[in-house]
Design a protein around this motif. Structure first.
Motif, PDB file in Angstrom:
ATOM      1  N   PHE A 171      69.614  41.869  29.412  1.00  0.00           N
ATOM      2  CA  PHE A 171      70.778  40.668  29.578  1.00  0.00           C
ATOM      3  C   PHE A 171      70.690  39.969  28.255  1.00  0.00           C
ATOM      4  O   PHE A 171      71.757  39.408  27.649  1.00  0.00           O
ATOM      5  CB  PHE A 171      70.585  39.774  30.667  1.00  0.00           C
ATOM      6  CG  PHE A 171      71.756  39.153  31.151  1.00  0.00           C
ATOM      7  CD1 PHE A 171      72.728  39.195  31.636  1.00  0.00           C
ATOM      8  CD2 PHE A 171      71.693  37.732  30.461  1.00  0.00           C
ATOM      9  CE1 PHE A 171      73.624  38.551  32.112  1.00  0.00           C
ATOM     10  CE2 PHE A 171      72.906  36.927  30.726  1.00  0.00           C
ATOM     11  CZ  PHE A 171      73.944  37.136  31.546  1.00  0.00           C
ATOM     12  N   MET A 172      69.639  39.712  27.649  1.00  0.00           N
ATOM     13  CA  MET A 172      69.261  39.164  26.702  1.00  0.00           C
ATOM     14  C   MET A 172      69.488  39.795  25.296  1.00  0.00           C
ATOM     15  O   MET A 172      70.186  39.362  24.286  1.00  0.00           O
ATOM     16  CB  MET A 172      67.839  38.596  26.404  1.00  0.00           C
ATOM     17  CG  MET A 172      67.459  37.641  27.476  1.00  0.00           C
ATOM     18  SD  MET A 172      68.463  36.154  27.048  1.00  0.00           S
ATOM     19  CE  MET A 172      67.541  34.918  28.399  1.00  0.00           C
ATOM     20  N   CYS A 173      69.288  41.373  25.377  1.00  0.00           N
ATOM     21  CA  CYS A 173      69.613  42.002  24.357  1.00  0.00           C
ATOM     22  C   CYS A 173      71.221  42.076  23.902  1.00  0.00           C
ATOM     23  O   CYS A 173      71.441  42.179  22.935  1.00  0.00           O
ATOM     24  CB  CYS A 173      69.173  43.595  24.458  1.00  0.00           C
ATOM     25  SG  CYS A 173      67.365  43.612  24.313  1.00  0.00           S
ATOM     26  N   GLY A 174      71.735  42.040  24.987  1.00  0.00           N
ATOM     27  CA  GLY A 174      73.230  42.099  24.894  1.00  0.00           C
ATOM     28  C   GLY A 174      74.120  40.933  23.789  1.00  0.00           C
ATOM     29  O   GLY A 174      74.657  41.486  22.984  1.00  0.00           O
ATOM     30  N   GLY A 234      75.176  42.090  20.253  1.00  0.00           N
ATOM     31  CA  GLY A 234      76.605  42.002  19.966  1.00  0.00           C
ATOM     32  C   GLY A 234      77.010  41.045  18.852  1.00  0.00           C
ATOM     33  O   GLY A 234      77.714  41.164  17.895  1.00  0.00           O
ATOM     34  N   ALA A 235      76.161  39.848  18.900  1.00  0.00           N
ATOM     35  CA  ALA A 235      76.217  39.025  17.427  1.00  0.00           C
ATOM     36  C   ALA A 235      76.044  39.749  16.281  1.00  0.00           C
ATOM     37  O   ALA A 235      76.665  39.576  15.365  1.00  0.00           O
ATOM     38  CB  ALA A 235      75.396  37.781  17.759  1.00  0.00           C
ATOM     39  N   TYR A 236      74.650  40.568  16.192  1.00  0.00           N
ATOM     40  CA  TYR A 236      74.275  41.152  14.910  1.00  0.00           C
ATOM     41  C   TYR A 236      75.465  42.092  14.666  1.00  0.00           C
ATOM     42  O   TYR A 236      75.774  42.270  13.426  1.00  0.00           O
ATOM     43  CB  TYR A 236      72.856  41.759  15.360  1.00  0.00           C
ATOM     44  CG  TYR A 236      72.579  42.712  14.023  1.00  0.00           C
ATOM     45  CD1 TYR A 236      72.044  42.103  12.818  1.00  0.00           C
ATOM     46  CD2 TYR A 236      72.659  44.199  14.249  1.00  0.00           C
ATOM     47  CE1 TYR A 236      71.806  42.868  11.697  1.00  0.00           C
ATOM     48  CE2 TYR A 236      72.483  45.096  12.976  1.00  0.00           C
ATOM     49  CZ  TYR A 236      72.109  44.254  12.025  1.00  0.00           C
ATOM     50  OH  TYR A 236      71.470  45.187  11.102  1.00  0.00           O
ATOM     51  N   LEU A 237      75.936  43.038  15.655  1.00  0.00           N
ATOM     52  CA  LEU A 237      76.705  44.080  15.246  1.00  0.00           C
ATOM     53  C   LEU A 237      78.066  43.386  14.918  1.00  0.00           C
ATOM     54  O   LEU A 237      78.923  43.807  13.927  1.00  0.00           O
ATOM     55  CB  LEU A 237      77.033  44.744  16.413  1.00  0.00           C
ATOM     56  CG  LEU A 237      75.992  45.952  16.844  1.00  0.00           C
ATOM     57  CD1 LEU A 237      76.247  46.380  18.085  1.00  0.00           C
ATOM     58  CD2 LEU A 237      75.781  46.915  15.847  1.00  0.00           C
ATOM     59  N   PHE A 238      78.581  42.242  15.340  1.00  0.00           N
ATOM     60  CA  PHE A 238      79.877  41.746  15.031  1.00  0.00           C
ATOM     61  C   PHE A 238      79.873  41.126  13.427  1.00  0.00           C
ATOM     62  O   PHE A 238      80.634  41.254  12.822  1.00  0.00           O
ATOM     63  CB  PHE A 238      80.223  40.548  16.040  1.00  0.00           C
ATOM     64  CG  PHE A 238      81.438  39.674  15.727  1.00  0.00           C
ATOM     65  CD1 PHE A 238      82.463  40.344  16.135  1.00  0.00           C
ATOM     66  CD2 PHE A 238      81.441  38.518  15.199  1.00  0.00           C
ATOM     67  CE1 PHE A 238      83.873  39.675  16.091  1.00  0.00           C
ATOM     68  CE2 PHE A 238      82.714  37.721  15.083  1.00  0.00           C
ATOM     69  CZ  PHE A 238      83.757  38.553  15.459  1.00  0.00           C
ATOM     70  N   ARG A 239      78.494  40.442  13.360  1.00  0.00           N
ATOM     71  CA  ARG A 239      78.367  40.084  11.898  1.00  0.00           C
ATOM     72  C   ARG A 239      78.228  41.039  10.904  1.00  0.00           C
ATOM     73  O   ARG A 239      78.866  40.846   9.448  1.00  0.00           O
ATOM     74  CB  ARG A 239      77.334  39.165  11.749  1.00  0.00           C
ATOM     75  CG  ARG A 239      77.388  37.919  12.702  1.00  0.00           C
ATOM     76  CD  ARG A 239      78.043  36.715  12.028  1.00  0.00           C
ATOM     77  NE  ARG A 239      77.143  35.985  11.118  1.00  0.00           N
ATOM     78  CZ  ARG A 239      77.821  35.074  10.258  1.00  0.00           C
ATOM     79  NH1 ARG A 239      78.844  35.040  10.437  1.00  0.00           N
ATOM     80  NH2 ARG A 239      76.904  34.680   9.410  1.00  0.00           N
ATOM     81  N   SER A 240      77.676  42.202  11.318  1.00  0.00           N
ATOM     82  CA  SER A 240      77.576  43.154  10.402  1.00  0.00           C
ATOM     83  C   SER A 240      78.579  44.155   9.809  1.00  0.00           C
ATOM     84  O   SER A 240      78.784  44.804   8.977  1.00  0.00           O
ATOM     85  CB  SER A 240      76.391  44.060  10.822  1.00  0.00           C
ATOM     86  OG  SER A 240      76.697  44.865  11.843  1.00  0.00           O
TER      87      SER A 240
END
Length: 105
Positions: A91-94, A98-104
């Motif tokens: 739940f914490m990894c999501g 997601g934020a990392y992938l969205f920014r990258s």
């Protein structure tokens, strides 16, 4: 996945307009609700991912029960503790993933 895939693939086009914000949020919330319903159905309503606070509460109760010397259900409790820790971890990894992938992108 049918809901999350368009959100993930089209997320780089997010330009901050009110409609884009609403569609982005609606897609994510809908996917989370579907995920919670699926987990509840598969587990026979034993596991719910809707409220992480409930998961933490159950985890703490089970940890306290494991520490009691008179408890004979330790293997079952340890299994439940591992399940709750896995739920909390993923739940914490999501959000972070997601934020990392969205920014990258």
């Amino acid at each position: 996945m049918i809901i999350l895939l368009p959100v993930a693939l089209l997320g780089y086009r997010y330009h901050g307009s009110l409609l884009a914000k609403k569609m982005f949020v609606v897609g994510l919330l809908f996917a989370m609700c579907i995920q919670n319903a699926l987990v509840s159905i598969i587990s026979g309503s034993l596991v719910s991912t809707a409220h992480l606070t409930g998961t933490f509460t159950d985890l703490c109760i089970e940890l306290a029960q494991v520490l009691q010397k008179s408890n004979t259900d330790r293997p079952l409790l340890k299994s439940r503790i591992r399940l709750r820790l896995a739920i909390i971890f993923f739940f914490m990894c999501g959000p972070f993933g997601g934020a990392y992938l969205f920014r990258s992108c």
